[in-house]
Structure formats: C-alpha cells, structure tokens
Design an enzyme around this catalytic site. Structure first.
Site, PDB file in Angstrom:
ATOM      1  N   GLY A  13       0.824  -1.218   0.000  1.00 21.01           N
ATOM      2  CA  GLY A  13       0.000   0.000   0.000  1.00 21.01           C
ATOM      3  C   GLY A  13       0.852   1.259   0.000  1.00 21.01           C
ATOM      4  CB  ILE A  15       1.754   4.287   4.763  1.00 21.55           C
ATOM      5  CG1 ILE A  15       1.042   5.647   4.709  1.00 21.55           C
ATOM      6  CG2 ILE A  15       2.706   4.219   5.954  1.00 21.55           C
ATOM      7  CD1 ILE A  15       0.170   5.969   5.920  1.00 21.55           C
ATOM      8  CB  ALA A  88      -2.304  -4.818   6.930  1.00 21.45           C
ATOM      9  N   GLY A  89      -4.183  -2.078   6.954  1.00 25.55           N
ATOM     10  CA  GLY A  89      -5.384  -1.473   7.532  1.00 25.55           C
ATOM     11  C   GLY A  89      -6.377  -1.091   6.456  1.00 25.55           C
ATOM     12  CG  ASP A  93     -14.691   6.147   6.749  1.00 20.77           C
ATOM     13  OD1 ASP A  93     -14.067   5.329   7.434  1.00 20.77           O
ATOM     14  OD2 ASP A  93     -14.165   7.160   6.244  1.00 20.77           O
ATOM     15  CD  GLN A 146     -12.921  12.797  11.093  1.00 25.59           C
ATOM     16  OE1 GLN A 146     -13.671  13.496  11.784  1.00 25.59           O
ATOM     17  NE2 GLN A 146     -12.021  13.327  10.304  1.00 25.59           N
ATOM     18  N   GLY A 148     -18.026   9.455  11.506  1.00 22.81           N
ATOM     19  CA  GLY A 148     -18.120   8.358  10.523  1.00 22.81           C
ATOM     20  C   GLY A 148     -17.077   7.281  10.700  1.00 22.81           C
ATOM     21  CE1 TYR A 152      -8.266   3.254   9.758  1.00 21.03           C
ATOM     22  CE2 TYR A 152      -8.360   5.455  10.696  1.00 21.03           C
ATOM     23  CZ  TYR A 152      -7.689   4.491   9.968  1.00 21.03           C
ATOM     24  OH  TYR A 152      -6.438   4.769   9.465  1.00 21.03           O
ATOM     25  CB  VAL A 185      -0.441   9.911   4.624  1.00 23.08           C
ATOM     26  CG1 VAL A 185       0.722   9.682   3.671  1.00 23.08           C
ATOM     27  CG2 VAL A 185       0.069  10.159   6.050  1.00 23.08           C
TER      28      VAL A 185
END
Ligand code: NAP
Length: 246
Positions: A13, A15, A88-89, A93, A146, A148, A152, A185
C-alpha cells in the site's frame, strides 16, 4: 551479523511501500504479505526495477492461521523476523447509527485483531533472541475520534493499548513496542475521500498540506534503530500539527 529481517504488513500500500523502501535503504532485509498474488508480483517487479529486493508471502492478516503461515514462510525465505511493522489497515466509514455489522467487524478484524494474528507468531522468537522492534501504525483518528469512523477509531485506539502492554511485558528483553499515528497522508486510502473534503482537511492542517508516505517511513526507520532502544511504549504523532497534545 547478517542484516535484520523486517516484516511490513500491507507493504504494497501507500504508506507500506514507503516503509519497505526506507527500511531496505537502511540495509534491512524486508518482506511483506499479500492477498492478491498478481497484484503483489507486479508491485514486486516495480520495486525490483528500482533496485529493491522484497520477499513476499501470502497472508490475510485477519486470519490467524494464514498470518502464522505467512510468518513461517518469511522466516523460511529470510530468517527470523526481528522487526514487525503492523501496517495493514482498511476503512469502512459510516455514521455509527447506520453502521452494519460487517463494517464494524471488517475494520476491527483488519486493524486490530490482525496485530494479535501477526505479532503472536513473532514474539516468542524475539524474546528468545532478546532483540525486537514492533510498531503499530495507528492513526490521528484513534486519538481524536472522527465523524463516521467509530469502527476505525476504536481499532486504532486499541492498537495503542496493545503497544503499551506489550512494551511492558517485553521491555527487559531488548524488545521495544511503539505506535506511530499518522495524520492524513496522500495515499489511495485518503485519495478515496472526495476532493472537496480533502481540500477542507488540508486547510485544517497547520502545515497546509497532506503528509507524504515517506514522512511516516522516516519515523518508522528511526524507531527500529538500535539507538532507539530506550523508546518503548510511546506514540509518535506525525500529522503536520493537525492534532497536538502531550
Ligand atoms: N493514508 C492515511 O492518511 C493514513 C492515516 C493514518 C493511518 N493510516 C494507516 O496506515 C496504514 C496504511 O495505510 P495506507 O494509506 O498505506 O493504505 P493502503 O494504501 O490502502 O494500503 C493498505 C495495505 O494493507 C493491506 N491489507 C488490507 N487488508 C489486509 C488484509 N486483510 N490482509 C493483508 N493485507 C491487508 C492492503 O493490501 P491489499 O492490496 O491486498 O488490499 C495494502 O497493502 C493503515 O493501517 C492505515 O489505517 C493511514
């Protein structure tokens, strides 16, 4: 001593790729996992063209059997894992009052349960060898919440609870455990956010821009060094000043 082995989950991915490159630049032997082999081989070929040799192993981090097999495969290719970056993530939302069970479970499984699944197969070896570095890639939204992102933010905040417990359990054994919490990011994850929302986010960041993946990789590279042996149980915020606290 031969170069240390680093496993970066989600290394393909945005990052993750920057972390892989940075650790390889520092001389570590680097591996990552994949779910889609064709996509991963194309990514590997691109890195090879740029002069980077990265080991690959199949492994869905939400599945503890697959995650253990992935770790054993990497050990077979490169040797014991000295450095683990739990990167990994995913996001799924939605406001909580409308959130479906799979939105909750997918995010908790991928961002939080994964760190059990991948860390558990490496920790005993690190303890025996009396050296290790484990970093959780959390998020600014795990710190401040955050709209929504109840799923997460819960997962990302949970990652740091894991960090500070594991740090205590392993501090006398040469193993440091830390969290890195990026702000926004410019990767696919954030570029999926509508452009007007992204522009509003950037305007809210004191530095006036989104972060670059390389800026997260820089911090990871710092924390895995031998010289960082006394930094454990910490959280490093990297967010352009978007959320400041102490
Ligand atoms: N971008 C940001 O602004 C930002 C901010 C704060 C924190 N973060 C965190 O930083 C980390 C990396 O984010 P990113 O922006 O680089 O995301 P990304 O570009 O979407 O990359 C995510 C990586 O995780 C892998 N992955 C997802 N689910 C997986 C699973 N079940 N098993 C194995 N691998 C899986 C993906 O592989 P596939 O190709 O197979 O999907 C991909 O390699 C994430 O933990 C994210 O929450 C990102």
């Amino acid at each position: 001593m031969s170069a240390r082995v680093a496993l970066v989950t989600g290394g393909t991915g945005g990052i993750g790729t920057a972390i892989v490159r940075r650790l390889a630049d520092s001389g570590y032997r680097v591996a990552t996992n994949y779910r889609n082999e064709d996509k991963a081989r194309a990514w590997q070929a691109q890195l090879r063209a740029d002069g980077y040799e990265v080991a690959l192993a199949a492994g869905d981090v939400t599945d503890h059997v697959a995650a253990e097999a992935m770790v054993r495969e990497i050990e077979g290719q490169l040797g014991p894992v000295d450095i683990l970056i739990n990167n990994a993530g995913i996001t799924r939302d939605g406001t909580f009052h409308k959130m479906k069970p799979d939105q909750w479970q997918d995010v908790i499984n991928t961002n939080l349960n994964s760190i059990y699944n991948v860390t558990r197969p490496v920790i005993e070896g690190m303890r025996e060898r009396k050296w290790g570095r484990i970093i959780q890639i959390s998020s600014i939204n795990g710190l401040k919440g955050q709209y929504g992102q109840a799923n997460y933010a819960a997962a990302k905040a949970g990652m740091h609870g894991f960090t500070i417990s594991l740090a205590r359990e392993n501090a006398k054994l040469g193993i440091t455990v830390n969290t890195v919490s990026p702000g926004y990011v410019a990767t696919d994850m954030v570029m999926a956010v509508p452009e007007d929302v992204r522009a509003k986010i950037a305007a809210d960041i004191p530095t006036g821009r989104l972060g670059r993946p390389e800026e997260i990789a820089y911090a990871v590279n710092f924390l895995v060094a031998d010289e960082a042996a006394w930094i454990t149980g910490s959280n490093l915020d990297i967010n352009g000043g978007h959320h400041m606290g102490w």
